[in-house]
Design an enzyme around this catalytic site. Structure first.
Site, PDB file in Angstrom:
ATOM      1  N   CYS A 119      38.651  48.748 -51.394  1.00 21.33           N
ATOM      2  CA  CYS A 119      38.089  49.686 -52.378  1.00 21.33           C
ATOM      3  C   CYS A 119      39.106  49.851 -53.493  1.00 21.33           C
ATOM      4  CB  CYS A 119      37.719  51.004 -51.718  1.00 21.33           C
ATOM      5  SG  CYS A 119      39.079  51.849 -50.877  1.00 21.33           S
ATOM      6  N   ARG A 159      38.252  54.493 -48.746  1.00 20.60           N
ATOM      7  CA  ARG A 159      36.820  54.235 -48.616  1.00 20.60           C
ATOM      8  C   ARG A 159      36.593  52.983 -47.764  1.00 20.60           C
ATOM      9  NH1 ARG A 159      34.826  54.202 -54.768  1.00 20.60           N
ATOM     10  NH2 ARG A 159      37.044  54.011 -55.212  1.00 20.60           N
TER      11      ARG A 159
END
Lengths: 73, 287
Positions: B237, B242
């Site tokens: 990410c 994430r």
């Protein structure tokens, strides 16, 4: 203590979708504004009423989002 | 309906309500917004600050083994503790913490499905009390670097097309329209994505209430983009949190064996001199 009056709603700020999450714990209301995609908090506020904390969160989020540039692709 | 490959990696909010004070259970809140815990948290839980407690604060890196052991000890966690992690943003940094705990060999660590969002939305009890802890003895193993992708491995995977690359950022970050999530500081020099990556935003793995989608839905989500566990997979990410969420989904909910989290992510790749970059949506990241 319990979380009460939990609510989420989405608003548009400067062309960006922003989620406002607000709730009350005890006498205090809290609000966070996040940028939905990806979901990072860009403003957080606390105060006596939902209207107060949402309004302040929108104001701060507006300032933050104004700094995001869109690049041509 | 298929079940998750490792259903034991998740617990429900109800389970936490019933077991959070069990002697061998330690519940830890890990938020993106590190002020959330102080507003009110699951009673009896402690918090870890991802900016200071889940990263080396001098060089860019995860915790060293010694730093990890110290954190566990100070948190009253022993090697046989059941650790439940939860947090805001559908457990972004809870997943980041779980990834590091797995790298250092902690056996029983789970995520509270739905995270802080679900707990609050259900109107459950919260507390502002910070529990006092008794330090424990903790010995880590590893690090298990089979769970982590480093730059040279990603470069080799791109060149040899030897791994499925999953970019879990938003569509606008994937295409290069924006250099950072809206409202956050730009932390890279170039926008776009790693050549060959498929854009599958992390949030597509979640339901509106913050819980994970069903195994069938997840299998279809990733399978439709060619990510089916048949070859090594690397998730990335912007800074790696994430993608640790997606790493958790692929590794524990779908049971794919060879999944790595590239925590250098776009803040490394997008700042590299001479690194190849694709822009636009050719490997579409659909909203």
């Amino acid at each position: 203590m319990k979380v009460e009056e939990h609510r989420e709603r989405t608003v548009d700020i400067a062309g960006w979708p922003v989620r406002l999450t607000s709730y009350r714990i005890g006498e205090m209301f809290y609000c966070t504004a996040d940028n939905i995609s990806p979901g990072a908090t860009i403003a957080r506020t606390s105060g006596a009423t939902r209207e107060e904390v949402e309004s302040a969160a929108i104001e701060r989020a507006t300032d933050r989002l104004a700094q995001t540039k869109r690049h041509a692709v | 309906m298929a079940d998750y490959s490792h259903p034991e990696a998740l617990v429900s909010t109800e389970w936490v309500a019933q077991h959070s004070k069990d002697a061998n259970v330690r519940v830890v809140e890990v938020d993106v917004d590190t002020t959330e815990y102080s507003k009110g948290h699951v009673p009896g839980t402690i918090a870890w600050n991802w900016t200071t407690q889940l990263a080396d604060t001098v060089r860019r890196d995860i915790l060293s083994k010694g730093q990890f052991e110290k954190l566990m000890s100070e948190s009253g966690i022993s090697n046989n503790s059941t650790v439940i992690l939860y947090g805001d943003n559908n457990n972004w940094f809870a997943a980041w913490a779980l990834w590091q705990m797995k790298m250092y060999g902690h056996k029983d660590v789970r995520i509270m499905n739905g995270g802080r969002k679900k707990w609050l939305a259900e109107g459950r009890e919260v507390s502002t009390e910070v529990p006092s802890l008794q330090a424990s003895q903790y010995t880590a193993t590893g690090p298990d670097n089979s769970l982590r992708a480093f730059l040279d491995q990603v470069q080799a995977a791109v060149q040899g097309k030897t791994a499925a690359l999953v970019d879990v950022r938003s569509p606008a970050e994937f295409t290069g329209e924006i250099l950072a999530p809206p409202g956050l500081p730009e932390t890279c020099q170039r926008g776009g994505h790693i050549p060959g990556a498929r854009g599958i935003p992390w949030g597509k793995a979640c339901n509106d209430d913050g819980t994970f989608k069903s195994a069938d839905e997840l299998k279809a989500l990733y399978g439709n983009e060619g990510v089916d566990g048949s070859r090594p997979t690397i998730a990335y990410c912007r800074i790696g949190e994430r993608s640790s969420h997606t790493w958790f989904v692929l590794k524990y909910l779908l049971g794919y064996d060879h999944v790595k989290n590239y925590d250098g992510s776009w803040t490394e790749w997008g700042n590299l001199v001479g690194a190849p970059v694709e822009r636009g949506s050719s490997q579409s990241a659909k909203a």
